[in-house]
Design an enzyme around this catalytic site. Structure first.
Site: not given
Ligand code: AMP
Length: 126
Positions: A35, A97, A110, A112
């Site tokens: 990230d 999310n 995606h 995380h």
């Protein structure tokens, strides 16, 4: 349910090689990269290579091979980044999310992977 995918999102551009990324692992079906604004010592994003907006889109429309490849990569990155409690490390959190309430900024699925420090309870109070 139909899903609309924006091919100009930033992760689509990463997949096309139009912008750089700090790759951790790449396979036929998925890409893991760091990230750009890490929230923890370990903060890796895992994305499928296919055009999926979010997890429910992926779960509905991806092939078995894509789903297996994506999920296996998440586990593999946890081990590579030395956060897997199964390997005696201190653990991690996975976050995916989706949409407005999930505060999803990039409309390409995606996950995380966060770890390397205590992450607190799961959610902040609303
Ligand atoms: P989300 O709110 O779940 O959509 O999170 C999007 C994440 O993508 C954020 O943590 C950003 O820091 C990260 N991000 C945005 N652009 C890039 C980029 N070019 N390379 C790596 N990570 C990025």
């Amino acid at each position: 349910m139909s899903y609309t995918y924006d091919p100009e999102n930033i992760f689509a551009k990463i997949l096309r090689g139009e912008i750089p990324n700090d790759t951790v692992l790449e396979t036929e079906h998925a890409l893991a990269f760091r990230d750009i604004m890490p929230q923890a010592p370990v903060h890796v994003l895992v994305i499928p290579k296919g055009a999926y907006v979010n997890y429910d889109h992926f779960a509905q429309e991806a092939s078995d091979a894509e789903i297996i490849g994506f999920n296996r990569m998440i586990g593999q990155v946890c081990r590579m980044e030395n956060v897997s409690p199964g390997d005696g490390d201190t653990g991690y959190r996975l976050i995916a999310n989706a949409g407005a309430d999930g505060v999803q900024d990039v409309p390409h699925l995606h996950v995380h992977i966060l770890g390397g420090r205590g992450l607190g309870r799961m959610l902040n109070p609303a």
